[in-house]
Design a protein around this motif. Structure first.
Motif, PDB file in Angstrom:
ATOM      1  N   VAL A 172       2.557 -13.145  -2.737  1.00 22.18           N
ATOM      2  CA  VAL A 172       3.553 -12.185  -3.227  1.00 22.18           C
ATOM      3  C   VAL A 172       3.233 -11.807  -4.673  1.00 22.18           C
ATOM      4  CG1 VAL A 172       5.992 -11.834  -3.726  1.00 22.18           C
ATOM      5  CG2 VAL A 172       5.322 -13.038  -1.664  1.00 22.18           C
ATOM      6  N   PHE A 173       2.827 -12.808  -5.490  1.00 20.88           N
ATOM      7  CA  PHE A 173       2.435 -12.505  -6.870  1.00 20.88           C
ATOM      8  C   PHE A 173       1.267 -11.521  -6.893  1.00 20.88           C
ATOM      9  CE2 PHE A 173      -1.052 -13.509  -9.798  1.00 20.88           C
ATOM     10  CZ  PHE A 173      -0.540 -12.911 -10.941  1.00 20.88           C
ATOM     11  N   LEU A 174       0.271 -11.756  -6.022  1.00 22.64           N
ATOM     12  CA  LEU A 174      -0.906 -10.887  -6.010  1.00 22.64           C
ATOM     13  C   LEU A 174      -0.518  -9.445  -5.673  1.00 22.64           C
ATOM     14  CD1 LEU A 174      -3.690 -13.035  -4.329  1.00 22.64           C
ATOM     15  CD2 LEU A 174      -3.562 -12.278  -6.694  1.00 22.64           C
ATOM     16  N   MET A 175       0.408  -9.283  -4.730  1.00 20.81           N
ATOM     17  CA  MET A 175       0.855  -7.935  -4.371  1.00 20.81           C
ATOM     18  C   MET A 175       1.513  -7.262  -5.578  1.00 20.81           C
ATOM     19  SD  MET A 175      -0.031  -7.388  -1.218  1.00 20.81           S
ATOM     20  CE  MET A 175      -1.481  -8.371  -1.467  1.00 20.81           C
ATOM     21  N   ALA A 176       2.301  -8.055  -6.355  1.00 17.75           N
ATOM     22  CA  ALA A 176       2.942  -7.509  -7.548  1.00 17.75           C
ATOM     23  C   ALA A 176       1.898  -7.141  -8.596  1.00 17.75           C
ATOM     24  CB  ALA A 176       3.935  -8.518  -8.111  1.00 17.75           C
ATOM     25  N   ASP A 177       0.837  -7.945  -8.676  1.00 19.70           N
ATOM     26  CA  ASP A 177      -0.234  -7.681  -9.626  1.00 19.70           C
ATOM     27  C   ASP A 177      -0.935  -6.359  -9.276  1.00 19.70           C
ATOM     28  OD1 ASP A 177      -1.287  -8.718 -11.954  1.00 19.70           O
ATOM     29  OD2 ASP A 177      -3.029  -9.589 -10.957  1.00 19.70           O
ATOM     30  N   LEU A 178      -1.053  -6.087  -7.977  1.00 14.06           N
ATOM     31  CA  LEU A 178      -1.667  -4.832  -7.551  1.00 14.06           C
ATOM     32  C   LEU A 178      -0.854  -3.636  -8.046  1.00 14.06           C
ATOM     33  CD1 LEU A 178      -2.861  -5.341  -3.863  1.00 14.06           C
ATOM     34  CD2 LEU A 178      -4.221  -5.263  -5.950  1.00 14.06           C
ATOM     35  N   SER A 238       0.834  -1.205   0.000  1.00  8.26           N
ATOM     36  CA  SER A 238       0.000   0.000   0.000  1.00  8.26           C
ATOM     37  C   SER A 238       0.866   1.252   0.000  1.00  8.26           C
ATOM     38  CB  SER A 238      -0.908   0.037   1.231  1.00  8.26           C
ATOM     39  OG  SER A 238      -1.546  -1.187   1.382  1.00  8.26           O
ATOM     40  N   LEU A 239       1.961   1.218   0.772  1.00  9.17           N
ATOM     41  CA  LEU A 239       2.866   2.368   0.817  1.00  9.17           C
ATOM     42  C   LEU A 239       3.463   2.636  -0.561  1.00  9.17           C
ATOM     43  CD1 LEU A 239       4.537   4.443   2.528  1.00  9.17           C
ATOM     44  CD2 LEU A 239       6.284   2.676   2.689  1.00  9.17           C
ATOM     45  N   ILE A 240       3.946   1.550  -1.222  1.00  9.82           N
ATOM     46  CA  ILE A 240       4.533   1.686  -2.562  1.00  9.82           C
ATOM     47  C   ILE A 240       3.491   2.231  -3.534  1.00  9.82           C
ATOM     48  CG2 ILE A 240       5.539   0.385  -4.496  1.00  9.82           C
ATOM     49  CD1 ILE A 240       7.446   0.565  -2.247  1.00  9.82           C
ATOM     50  N   LEU A 241       2.267   1.674  -3.475  1.00 12.18           N
ATOM     51  CA  LEU A 241       1.211   2.108  -4.382  1.00 12.18           C
ATOM     52  C   LEU A 241       0.897   3.581  -4.149  1.00 12.18           C
ATOM     53  CD1 LEU A 241      -1.391  -0.819  -4.436  1.00 12.18           C
ATOM     54  CD2 LEU A 241       0.711  -0.532  -5.714  1.00 12.18           C
ATOM     55  N   PHE A 242       0.828   3.970  -2.874  1.00 12.45           N
ATOM     56  CA  PHE A 242       0.519   5.355  -2.536  1.00 12.45           C
ATOM     57  C   PHE A 242       1.586   6.290  -3.121  1.00 12.45           C
ATOM     58  CE2 PHE A 242       1.101   8.942   0.416  1.00 12.45           C
ATOM     59  CZ  PHE A 242      -0.131   9.548   0.268  1.00 12.45           C
ATOM     60  N   LEU A 243       2.872   5.910  -2.971  1.00 12.11           N
ATOM     61  CA  LEU A 243       3.958   6.745  -3.495  1.00 12.11           C
ATOM     62  C   LEU A 243       3.886   6.844  -5.013  1.00 12.11           C
ATOM     63  CD1 LEU A 243       7.032   5.589  -1.354  1.00 12.11           C
ATOM     64  CD2 LEU A 243       5.751   7.734  -1.201  1.00 12.11           C
ATOM     65  N   MET A 244       3.660   5.690  -5.679  1.00 12.86           N
ATOM     66  CA  MET A 244       3.659   5.692  -7.145  1.00 12.86           C
ATOM     67  C   MET A 244       2.464   6.444  -7.701  1.00 12.86           C
ATOM     68  SD  MET A 244       5.098   2.036  -8.436  1.00 12.86           S
ATOM     69  CE  MET A 244       3.592   1.226  -8.010  1.00 12.86           C
ATOM     70  N   VAL A 245       1.275   6.126  -7.166  1.00  8.04           N
ATOM     71  CA  VAL A 245       0.065   6.750  -7.709  1.00  8.04           C
ATOM     72  C   VAL A 245       0.021   8.226  -7.319  1.00  8.04           C
ATOM     73  CG1 VAL A 245      -2.447   6.710  -7.662  1.00  8.04           C
ATOM     74  CG2 VAL A 245      -1.189   4.575  -7.698  1.00  8.04           C
ATOM     75  N   GLY A 246       0.282   8.502  -6.034  1.00  9.17           N
ATOM     76  CA  GLY A 246       0.261   9.886  -5.577  1.00  9.17           C
ATOM     77  C   GLY A 246       1.296  10.727  -6.312  1.00  9.17           C
ATOM     78  N   GLY A 247       2.511  10.188  -6.438  1.00 10.87           N
ATOM     79  CA  GLY A 247       3.586  10.913  -7.111  1.00 10.87           C
ATOM     80  C   GLY A 247       3.261  11.191  -8.571  1.00 10.87           C
ATOM     81  N   THR A 248       2.751  10.160  -9.271  1.00 12.60           N
ATOM     82  CA  THR A 248       2.409  10.330 -10.688  1.00 12.60           C
ATOM     83  C   THR A 248       1.348  11.406 -10.865  1.00 12.60           C
ATOM     84  OG1 THR A 248       2.837   7.987 -11.006  1.00 12.60           O
ATOM     85  CG2 THR A 248       1.630   9.107 -12.744  1.00 12.60           C
ATOM     86  N   PHE A 293      -4.102   2.797 -12.850  1.00 16.20           N
ATOM     87  CA  PHE A 293      -4.961   3.781 -12.175  1.00 16.20           C
ATOM     88  C   PHE A 293      -4.344   5.170 -12.244  1.00 16.20           C
ATOM     89  CE2 PHE A 293      -7.284   0.310 -10.003  1.00 16.20           C
ATOM     90  CZ  PHE A 293      -8.570   0.811 -10.140  1.00 16.20           C
ATOM     91  N   ALA A 294      -3.014   5.249 -12.016  1.00 17.95           N
ATOM     92  CA  ALA A 294      -2.345   6.554 -12.044  1.00 17.95           C
ATOM     93  C   ALA A 294      -2.448   7.166 -13.432  1.00 17.95           C
ATOM     94  CB  ALA A 294      -0.881   6.391 -11.634  1.00 17.95           C
ATOM     95  N   THR A 295      -2.250   6.329 -14.471  1.00 18.69           N
ATOM     96  CA  THR A 295      -2.361   6.814 -15.848  1.00 18.69           C
ATOM     97  C   THR A 295      -3.781   7.314 -16.108  1.00 18.69           C
ATOM     98  OG1 THR A 295      -0.848   5.043 -16.427  1.00 18.69           O
ATOM     99  CG2 THR A 295      -1.914   6.183 -18.246  1.00 18.69           C
ATOM    100  N   TYR A 296      -4.764   6.511 -15.682  1.00 17.09           N
ATOM    101  CA  TYR A 296      -6.157   6.885 -15.914  1.00 17.09           C
ATOM    102  C   TYR A 296      -6.500   8.192 -15.199  1.00 17.09           C
ATOM    103  CZ  TYR A 296     -11.183   7.014 -15.933  1.00 17.09           C
ATOM    104  OH  TYR A 296     -12.461   7.441 -16.093  1.00 17.09           O
ATOM    105  N   ALA A 297      -5.997   8.345 -13.947  1.00 19.88           N
ATOM    106  CA  ALA A 297      -6.351   9.523 -13.157  1.00 19.88           C
ATOM    107  C   ALA A 297      -5.958  10.810 -13.878  1.00 19.88           C
ATOM    108  CB  ALA A 297      -5.665   9.457 -11.792  1.00 19.88           C
ATOM    109  N   SER A 298      -4.775  10.830 -14.488  1.00 18.31           N
ATOM    110  CA  SER A 298      -4.398  12.065 -15.185  1.00 18.31           C
ATOM    111  C   SER A 298      -5.056  12.150 -16.557  1.00 18.31           C
ATOM    112  CB  SER A 298      -2.881  12.166 -15.293  1.00 18.31           C
ATOM    113  OG  SER A 298      -2.369  11.032 -15.924  1.00 18.31           O
ATOM    114  N   MET A 299      -5.136  11.027 -17.272  1.00 24.08           N
ATOM    115  CA  MET A 299      -5.693  11.034 -18.624  1.00 24.08           C
ATOM    116  C   MET A 299      -7.182  11.395 -18.633  1.00 24.08           C
ATOM    117  SD  MET A 299      -3.895  10.650 -21.196  1.00 24.08           S
ATOM    118  CE  MET A 299      -2.135  10.650 -21.286  1.00 24.08           C
ATOM    119  N   SER A 300      -7.932  10.929 -17.624  1.00 29.17           N
ATOM    120  CA  SER A 300      -9.383  11.143 -17.647  1.00 29.17           C
ATOM    121  C   SER A 300      -9.713  12.632 -17.529  1.00 29.17           C
ATOM    122  CB  SER A 300     -10.049  10.366 -16.512  1.00 29.17           C
ATOM    123  OG  SER A 300      -9.573  10.823 -15.276  1.00 29.17           O
ATOM    124  N   VAL A 301      -8.779  13.424 -16.967  1.00 29.05           N
ATOM    125  CA  VAL A 301      -9.028  14.861 -16.826  1.00 29.05           C
ATOM    126  C   VAL A 301      -8.339  15.637 -17.941  1.00 29.05           C
ATOM    127  CG1 VAL A 301      -8.728  16.839 -15.309  1.00 29.05           C
ATOM    128  CG2 VAL A 301      -9.257  14.601 -14.342  1.00 29.05           C
TER     129      VAL A 301
END
Lengths: 104, 209
Positions: free
Chosen positions: B33-39, A82-92, B46-54
């Motif tokens: 561990v695989f599932l965490m990597a998949d997340l 969650s921390l990594i995701l927060f940094l990556m998504v928040g930072g981007t 999600f990050a790409t979508y968040a900026s692109m959608s606006v």
């Protein structure tokens, strides 16, 4: 099933029922807030974000059975991810929106 | 009663099958561990979508023009119910000696998952009919990429379920088959968590703004 198993069965069954019920309530609340346009715009976005985080915690707790009692570091792995995701998504989002404003 | 320590995420077999329970820990931890990597993969989308959608609408359709909220609500309910029915399948795997309950709940989960995919494809089709195709704008490219990646995961889960139903029939409830079902359960519940983010940050945010 032996008597001992009946007891753990009730526990496990209850876990899925509580999780399912909470998830249904949280989902309906989130959709309800948007459909009936409760709250001003910004507050509504905050509210549905909080509901989403609550629902994610419910899923982890009741469906995936992540708890403080875990034998391995399952919970720590979730928190670190969650921390990594927060940094990556928040930072981007921060960088791209800042860039967008500078370019306007 | 003293709470048994949980060896791994998901429903633990515990005393109902001591042998499988003992060997399960490293196998299921590896999958976790695989599932965490998949997340992480989903987070980047999600990050790409968040900026692109606006910023990436390119004068084309906006989220509120193309999103069908009632349809998204039905999809959400289908996937959530399928998560609960998979929970019932896990309980049947752990406690019922016969496979009848297990197969019933798995087939029900499969039908709900297939219904979800059907609804999603219908949504995509309606959007494409309206001219909201992926190549129209950055918003639509990232939307289709994110939501379809989730859809492909669910489809993979459905195939996996079919294969395991077949294995249940051929091999019976061996330790290997049990552990595979437990990993599929984790995968399925995790996809539901990703969908919670999609319906909140894609559909609800898109319509509320």
């Amino acid at each position: 099933m032996t008597d001992k198993h009946v007891e753990t069965y009730t526990q496990d069954f209850r876990s899925y029922c509580i999780g399912g019920l909470l998830a249904l309530i949280l989902t309906s609340l989130a959709f309800g807030l948007v459909v009936f346009e409760v709250l001003p715009n910004f507050e509504r976005l905050i509210a549905i974000s909080v509901l989403a985080v609550a629902q994610i915690i419910v899923h982890f707790r009741y469906f995936l059975h992540i708890s403080w009692h875990s034998h391995r570091d399952d919970l720590q792995l979730v928190l670190f991810t969650s921390l990594i995701l927060f940094l990556m998504v928040g930072g981007t989002i921060w960088i791209l929106f800042n860039l967008h404003e500078q370019m306007m | 009663m003293k709470r048994q320590p949980l060896l791994h995420p998901g429903l633990n077999l515990g005393s109902t099958d001591e042998y499988s329970h003992d060997v399960s820990e490293p196998i299921i931890f590896g999958f976790w561990v695989f599932l965490m990597a998949d997340l992480v993969l989903f987070a980047i989308l999600f990050a790409t979508y968040a900026s692109m959608s606006v910023q990436g609408q390119a004068g084309g359709p906006t989220p509120i023009d193309v999103f069908d909220l009632p349809s998204a609500f039905i999809e959400t309910m289908l996937l959530l119910t399928s998560s609960i029915t998979f929970g019932m399948a896990s309980l049947a795997l752990k406690y019922k000696a016969d496979s009848l309950h297990l197969v019933f709940w798995l087939v029900l989960t499969f039908c709900l998952g297939a219904g979800f995919i059907g609804m999603e494809l219908r949504d995509f089709w309606v959007m494409i009919q309206q001219g909201a195709v992926p190549q129209r704008s950055g918003f639509l490219s990232s939307f289709f990429l994110l939501v379809a990646t989730h859809g492909i995961h669910v489809t993979a889960g459905l195939f996996w379920m079919l294969v395991l139903l077949l294995q249940l029939r051929v091999f019976g409830r061996t330790t290997e088959v049990k552990l595979r079902l437990m990993r599929l359960a984790l995968f399925w519940h995790m996809l539901d968590i990703v969908w919670v983010c999609i319906f909140t940050f894609v559909y609800l945010f898109g319509v509320a703004q």
